[in-house]
Design a protein around this motif. Structure first.
Motif, PDB file in Angstrom:
ATOM      1  N   TYR A  73      10.493  -6.536  38.906  1.00 45.45           N
ATOM      2  CA  TYR A  73      10.201  -5.496  37.913  1.00 45.45           C
ATOM      3  C   TYR A  73      11.382  -5.393  36.956  1.00 45.45           C
ATOM      4  O   TYR A  73      12.544  -5.315  37.367  1.00 45.45           O
ATOM      5  CB  TYR A  73       9.965  -4.174  38.629  1.00 45.45           C
ATOM      6  CG  TYR A  73       9.690  -2.981  37.749  1.00 45.45           C
ATOM      7  CD1 TYR A  73       8.622  -2.964  36.863  1.00 45.45           C
ATOM      8  CD2 TYR A  73      10.505  -1.847  37.825  1.00 45.45           C
ATOM      9  CE1 TYR A  73       8.361  -1.862  36.069  1.00 45.45           C
ATOM     10  CE2 TYR A  73      10.248  -0.733  37.048  1.00 45.45           C
ATOM     11  CZ  TYR A  73       9.180  -0.748  36.169  1.00 45.45           C
ATOM     12  OH  TYR A  73       8.928   0.361  35.384  1.00 45.45           O
ATOM     13  N   CYS A 131       1.785  -1.773  34.781  1.00 44.88           N
ATOM     14  CA  CYS A 131       3.008  -1.116  35.249  1.00 44.88           C
ATOM     15  C   CYS A 131       2.907  -0.748  36.725  1.00 44.88           C
ATOM     16  O   CYS A 131       3.855  -0.948  37.493  1.00 44.88           O
ATOM     17  CB  CYS A 131       3.263   0.142  34.413  1.00 44.88           C
ATOM     18  SG  CYS A 131       3.804  -0.166  32.718  1.00 44.88           S
ATOM     19  N   ALA A 158       3.373  -3.862  38.767  1.00 39.85           N
ATOM     20  CA  ALA A 158       4.686  -4.479  38.575  1.00 39.85           C
ATOM     21  C   ALA A 158       5.798  -3.682  39.253  1.00 39.85           C
ATOM     22  O   ALA A 158       6.785  -4.262  39.727  1.00 39.85           O
ATOM     23  CB  ALA A 158       4.973  -4.618  37.086  1.00 39.85           C
ATOM     24  N   GLN A 159       5.668  -2.358  39.290  1.00 41.90           N
ATOM     25  CA  GLN A 159       6.703  -1.512  39.867  1.00 41.90           C
ATOM     26  C   GLN A 159       6.892  -1.743  41.361  1.00 41.90           C
ATOM     27  O   GLN A 159       7.919  -1.368  41.922  1.00 41.90           O
ATOM     28  CB  GLN A 159       6.376  -0.043  39.587  1.00 41.90           C
ATOM     29  CG  GLN A 159       6.589   0.348  38.138  1.00 41.90           C
ATOM     30  CD  GLN A 159       5.998   1.707  37.790  1.00 41.90           C
ATOM     31  OE1 GLN A 159       5.222   2.279  38.561  1.00 41.90           O
ATOM     32  NE2 GLN A 159       6.358   2.216  36.623  1.00 41.90           N
ATOM     33  N   CYS A 184       7.994   2.494  32.057  1.00 42.14           N
ATOM     34  CA  CYS A 184       7.128   1.341  31.857  1.00 42.14           C
ATOM     35  C   CYS A 184       5.933   1.731  30.986  1.00 42.14           C
ATOM     36  O   CYS A 184       5.388   2.832  31.120  1.00 42.14           O
ATOM     37  CB  CYS A 184       6.651   0.814  33.206  1.00 42.14           C
ATOM     38  SG  CYS A 184       5.706  -0.716  33.125  1.00 42.14           S
TER      39      CYS A 184
END
Length: 355
Positions: free
Chosen positions: A247, A238, A241-242, A256
Motif C-alpha cells: 500500500y 482503496c 489495497a489498504q 486514499c
C-alpha cells in the motif's frame, strides 16, 4: 519520432518499491519539470511503471518513452503530455492526399486518457475524422464549411462549422486517428487544403476562425497538442489495497482516493496538510501541516492560556461568582478542537443576620 507510439508493457502491477528504499540522490527535476515520487528518472527512484527519462543529450525534457511530459500533478493524479496532431492534406503538385495518422497505446501502464479533461477534435472544411479504440468504439467527428460559412465563424466557438469536438469514454488506454477518404480537400484546396485531428486537453484548446482554412491550428501547437492523462496505483480499490503490504499511501497524514477513471487509486495529503503522500512520515517532503493550519493551532493555544488561567478573562460583575471553566483540547491529526464547559454559576447573596 515514429508515426506510431507503441509503449512497452511495463510491470507496473508488481510489488511497489517502498519510499523508504529510495536512493538518497534521486534526481527530481528535468527541463524545469518537477518529477515527484512515485515518478522518477531512474527505475530505482520510481514505482514500477512510473519511470521517466530525461533527454539530457537532446532537448533536456522528460519523456515517457517518446512522449514528452509537460507536468505532473500528485493531487489530481494526472500528467500532461504532448501528442502529435494527425493531418490529411491535398498536395497540388502530386495531385494526391498526404495522410499522417497517429496512435498512442498506454495499455499495461498506469495511465489512461482523461475522459473529463480531453476532447477528440477535428479541424477543416471537409473533414471526417475517426478515433478508434481497438474495436471498443469508433467515433467520428465531422467539420465542414463553405466559403460563405467562413464569414460566420467566431473565435472560441467550435460548433461543427470548421471545427468539431466529441467526448471519449472512461478507461480508454489506446486510440488511433484516421480520416474518411470520402471527405477530402481535393476540390477546395484553394480555400482549405488540410484537415487535422487530435485528442486535445480541453482547457488548452480555443478555436480560432482561421484554423479551418490554414495551417494555424497545427502551427499553434507546433504539431503536438497537449494531452491530459490520468494515472493510478495498481488495479485495486482503496479498501483492498489498504490490506496489502505494498500500500503506497505511507505518509502519516495521507488518505486514499479511488480512481474515477478505471481501476486503482491515488493518495492525497489529509485536509490541512501538504506535501507528498507517497513518502514516509520521517521524510521532510511527506505530508506536513500547512502554514495556515499551524497558525490556527498557535492561536488556539493562546486561547487556552487566556481563557484557562482565570486571571486574564476580564473583571467579574458585582454579585456574580467567578465561573470556573473546564477546558479540554482535543487533538486529531487534522486539527484541534476547543471545548469549553462552564460550571453552573449562581448569583451571590448577602449573608442574612439575625435581628
Amino acid at each position: 519520432m515514429s508515426p506510431f507510439h507503441i509503449l512497452a508493457v511495463l510491470p507496473w502491477l508488481s510489488t511497489a518499491v517502498s519510499a523508504g528504499d529510495l536512493p538518497p540522490n534521486c534526481e527530481r527535476s528535468c527541463g524545469g519539470v518537477e518529477i515527484p515520487y512515485p515518478f522518477g528518472l531512474d527505475p530505482a527512484c520510481a514505482l514500477p511503471g512510473f519511470n521517466l527519462t530525461c533527454n539530457t543529450t537532446g532537448d533536456g525534457k522528460p519523456y515517457h518513452h517518446d512522449v514528452e511530459v509537460l507536468n505532473i500533478s500528485l493531487l489530481g493524479g494526472q500528467v500532461r503530455m504532448r501528442m502529435d496532431i494527425s493531418s490529411y492534406c491535398y498536395n497540388s503538385t502530386t495531385d494526391e492526399i498526404s495522410e499522417i495518422d497517429w496512435k498512442l497505446n498506454l495499455a499495461n501502464t498506469p495511465y489512461r486518457f482523461s475522459d473529463s479533461g480531453n476532447k477528440f477534435t477535428a479541424i477543416g472544411c471537409r473533414t471526417l475524422a475517426y478515433i478508434d479504440a481497438v474495436g471498443l468504439l469508433t467515433t467520428g467527428c465531422v467539420a465542414t464549411c463553405q466559403e460563405d460559412d467562413l464569414k460566420t465563424l467566431i473565435d472560441g466557438v467550435c460548433s461543427g462549422i470548421g471545427c468539431c469536438q466529441t467526448a471519449i469514454p472512461k478507461g480508454l488506454q489506446y486510440y488511433k486517428v484516421s480520416f474518411d477518404s470520402g471527405f477530402n480537400t481535393t476540390e477546395i484546396y484553394n480555400m482549405s487544403r488540410c484537415s487535422y485531428a487530435a485528442l486535445i486537453e480541453s482547457s488548452s484548446f480555443n478555436f480560432s476562425k482561421n484554423y479551418s482554412t490554414s495551417s494555424s491550428f497545427n502551427d499553434h501547437y507546433g504539431g503536438q497538442a497537449p494531452l491530459l492523462v490520468d494515472w493510478a496505483i495498481g488495479n485495486e480499490t482503496c479498501k483492498a489495497a489498504q490490506e496489502k503490504s505494498n500500500y503506497t499511501c505511507v505518509s502519516k497524514n495521507s488518505e486514499c482516493v479511488d480512481s474515477l477513471n478505471g481501476p486503482g487509486y491515488i493518495c492525497n495529503c489529509s485536509k490541512g496538510f501538504h506535501g507528498n503522500p507517497y513518502l514516509k512520515p520521517n521524510d521532510p517532503g511527506s505530508c506536513q501541516a500547512s502554514p495556515s493550519s499551524r497558525a490556527k493551532v498557535a492561536d488556539l493555544k493562546d486561547v487556552v492560556l487566556t481563557r484557562g488561567s482565570g486571571a486574564r478573562g476580564g473583571t467579574v460583575p458585582p454579585g456574580v461568582a467567578r465561573v470556573p471553566q473546564a477546558i479540554y483540547v482535543v487533538g486529531t491529526s487534522i486539527s484541534l478542537a476547543l471545548v469549553v464547559i462552564p460550571t453552573v454559576a449562581e448569583p451571590t447573596t448577602p449573608s442574612s443576620q439575625d435581628d
